[in-house]
Design a protein around this motif. Structure first.
Motif, PDB file in Angstrom:
ATOM      1  N   GLY A 159       0.575  -1.304   0.100  1.00 23.75           N
ATOM      2  CA  GLY A 159      -0.075  -0.166  -0.064  1.00 23.75           C
ATOM      3  C   GLY A 159       0.865   1.385   0.042  1.00 23.75           C
ATOM      4  O   GLY A 159       0.182   2.506  -0.101  1.00 23.75           O
ATOM      5  N   VAL A 160       2.256   1.238   0.104  1.00 23.27           N
ATOM      6  CA  VAL A 160       3.090   2.240   0.133  1.00 23.27           C
ATOM      7  C   VAL A 160       3.608   2.442  -1.328  1.00 23.27           C
ATOM      8  O   VAL A 160       4.129   1.605  -1.573  1.00 23.27           O
ATOM      9  N   PRO A 161       3.352   3.790  -1.960  1.00 21.41           N
ATOM     10  CA  PRO A 161       4.466   4.143  -3.188  1.00 21.41           C
ATOM     11  C   PRO A 161       5.686   3.852  -3.201  1.00 21.41           C
ATOM     12  O   PRO A 161       6.532   4.178  -2.188  1.00 21.41           O
ATOM     13  N   LEU A 162       6.432   3.107  -3.896  1.00 20.32           N
ATOM     14  CA  LEU A 162       7.846   2.718  -3.678  1.00 20.32           C
ATOM     15  C   LEU A 162       8.530   3.444  -5.330  1.00 20.32           C
ATOM     16  O   LEU A 162       9.776   3.700  -4.615  1.00 20.32           O
ATOM     17  N   GLY A 163       8.033   3.285  -6.016  1.00 15.05           N
ATOM     18  CA  GLY A 163       8.955   4.300  -7.355  1.00 15.05           C
ATOM     19  C   GLY A 163       8.089   3.863  -8.711  1.00 15.05           C
ATOM     20  O   GLY A 163       6.742   3.346  -8.695  1.00 15.05           O
ATOM     21  N   THR A 164       8.887   4.114  -9.619  1.00 15.37           N
ATOM     22  CA  THR A 164       8.433   4.154 -11.119  1.00 15.37           C
ATOM     23  C   THR A 164       9.404   3.498 -11.927  1.00 15.37           C
ATOM     24  O   THR A 164      10.595   3.246 -11.476  1.00 15.37           O
ATOM     25  N   GLY A 165       8.732   2.989 -13.056  1.00 15.24           N
ATOM     26  CA  GLY A 165       9.847   2.385 -14.030  1.00 15.24           C
ATOM     27  C   GLY A 165       9.307   2.309 -15.252  1.00 15.24           C
ATOM     28  O   GLY A 165       8.245   2.804 -15.645  1.00 15.24           O
ATOM     29  N   ARG A 166      10.136   2.233 -16.291  1.00 17.30           N
ATOM     30  CA  ARG A 166       9.999   2.312 -17.526  1.00 17.30           C
ATOM     31  C   ARG A 166      10.612   1.423 -18.585  1.00 17.30           C
ATOM     32  O   ARG A 166      11.836   1.288 -18.239  1.00 17.30           O
ATOM     33  N   PHE A 167      10.114   0.597 -19.167  1.00 17.42           N
ATOM     34  CA  PHE A 167      10.663  -0.591 -20.003  1.00 17.42           C
ATOM     35  C   PHE A 167      10.317  -0.744 -21.394  1.00 17.42           C
ATOM     36  O   PHE A 167       9.159  -0.570 -21.864  1.00 17.42           O
ATOM     37  N   GLY A 168      11.211  -0.496 -22.544  1.00 17.18           N
ATOM     38  CA  GLY A 168      10.742  -0.770 -23.691  1.00 17.18           C
ATOM     39  C   GLY A 168      11.333  -1.908 -24.357  1.00 17.18           C
ATOM     40  O   GLY A 168      12.547  -2.306 -24.223  1.00 17.18           O
ATOM     41  N   LEU A 169      10.390  -2.453 -25.038  1.00 17.68           N
ATOM     42  CA  LEU A 169      10.844  -3.718 -25.699  1.00 17.68           C
ATOM     43  C   LEU A 169      10.242  -4.022 -27.225  1.00 17.68           C
ATOM     44  O   LEU A 169       9.531  -3.540 -27.299  1.00 17.68           O
ATOM     45  N   SER A 170      10.872  -4.912 -27.558  1.00 13.72           N
ATOM     46  CA  SER A 170      10.389  -5.543 -28.990  1.00 13.72           C
ATOM     47  C   SER A 170      10.262  -7.079 -29.025  1.00 13.72           C
ATOM     48  O   SER A 170      11.014  -7.446 -28.261  1.00 13.72           O
ATOM     49  N   CYS A 171       9.361  -7.724 -29.741  1.00  9.31           N
ATOM     50  CA  CYS A 171       9.343  -9.181 -29.837  1.00  9.31           C
ATOM     51  C   CYS A 171       9.398  -9.460 -31.404  1.00  9.31           C
ATOM     52  O   CYS A 171       8.333  -9.017 -31.930  1.00  9.31           O
ATOM     53  N   VAL A 172      10.418 -10.118 -31.490  1.00 11.88           N
ATOM     54  CA  VAL A 172      10.277 -10.882 -33.166  1.00 11.88           C
ATOM     55  C   VAL A 172      10.036 -12.230 -33.318  1.00 11.88           C
ATOM     56  O   VAL A 172      10.288 -12.840 -32.392  1.00 11.88           O
ATOM     57  N   PRO A 173       9.660 -12.512 -34.331  1.00  8.68           N
ATOM     58  CA  PRO A 173       9.623 -14.027 -34.586  1.00  8.68           C
ATOM     59  C   PRO A 173      10.929 -14.826 -34.869  1.00  8.68           C
ATOM     60  O   PRO A 173      11.921 -14.066 -34.987  1.00  8.68           O
TER      61      PRO A 173
END
Length: 308
Positions: A159-173
């Motif tokens: 219940g307590v805010p801890l932080g933030t994140g950002r994650f960039g991905l690509s998925c290829v065959p």
């Protein structure tokens, strides 16, 4: 897209939509390991997810009080890279379960940021129940299948805010991945494993968990021990992104004696297992170090590490 909910067991049930009376309790069991690309069930931290709107989801996770690798630090705080691993698993779960990405796709990490506002939380009397509010942006498809996206994550623990994140991905065959990897996809060549620097120099209690060996002129060489049961949970054809983040954390501590509370990282190219990789750390601010991983004369990974 259809609204999906997790069940307590079975990969076929993960995409089912149970009635409210049948919905399992939260934090009751992990999601199937296949959805987070883990071989060991013990390394799965996610316990469920639900859709909150268009490209908006909530993911539940549980952080153990102790862990074989993600151990609390000397002050009793959770390992900050446990938050990073939780976000990594979240990106995979959402890709497969919410966006329907086939399991034969290969995931490429483009960038990864983490900001733990007051540092990781202190370990409590029970496991920490974590909620991740996830917003997906720049969602791109090819042939009706997810190709790439960014995830913006707000983390709350008990219940307590801890932080933030950002994650960039690509998925290829598979065919695209084979072209990207070339001969490296099946190469058995490896850099001979050298002794690690002493664990105390990089804030590690076990030398087996050290991913750096001493280099020259104040640098280190990456030590990729494929026998490690957490960092190399399953066979891979390149150095995993989480190993590079661990290298950044260890190099930053070795240079400064301070612990990581956040980072901003970019993954420009694969770091290969068959050639030496030089790691260096340079101050770029009062409490920030730039860690770079260089291979074949190219910087393949950069990470600005924020310290406390």
């Amino acid at each position: 897209m259809p609204d999906h909910h997790t069940t307590t067991s079975g990969s076929t049930g993960l995409l089912a939509r149970p009635d409210a009376a049948q919905a399992p309790p939260r934090f009751a069991a992990t999601v199937p390991r296949q959805f987070v690309h883990r071989s060991a069930i013990a390394e799965v931290f996610l316990t469920g997810w639900r859709r909150r709107g268009d490209h908006r989801m909530q993911v539940d996770a549980q952080w153990p009080r102790s862990h074989s690798f993600h151990r609390p630090d000397a002050t009793g705080r959770h390992d900050p890279l446990l938050a990073a691993e939780t976000i990594r698993q979240t990106s995979l779960l959402i890709s497969h379960a919410a966006y329907g990405v086939p399991f034969d796709r290969h995931f490429l990490l483009k960038h990864f940021d983490l900001d733990l506002v007051d540092g990781p939380p202190v370990v409590g009397a029970t496991a920490t129940e974590v909620e991740l509010d996830v917003r997906c942006t720049d969602v791109r498809e090819r042939g009706g299948v997810l190709w790439s996206m960014d995830l913006h994550v707000a983390i709350t623990g008990d219940g307590v805010p801890l932080g933030t994140g950002r994650f960039g991905l690509s998925c290829v065959p598979p065919a695209v991945y084979r072209r990207l990897r070339g001969d490296h996809a099946h190469s058995a060549a490896r850099v001979p494993l050298q002794p690690p620097v002493p664990g105390r120099e990089v804030d590690r209690t076990a030398d087996h968990d050290v991913v750096l060996t001493r280099g020259s002129e104040g640098t280190w060489t990456l030590r990729a021990d494929e026998s490690h049961p957490v960092l190399f949970d399953h066979p891979v054809d390149h150095v995993p992104g989480m190993v590079l983040l661990e290298a950044a954390r260890q190099a930053a501590f070795a240079r400064s004696g301070a612990r990581l509370v956040g980072f901003r990282s970019t993954f420009a190219k694969f770091v290969e297992l068959d050639a030496p990789c030089v790691v260096d750390a340079t101050p770029v601010g009062p409490r920030t170090l730039l860690v770079r991983a260089e291979q074949h004369g190219e910087v393949r990974f950069r990470c600005e590490v924020d310290l406390r």
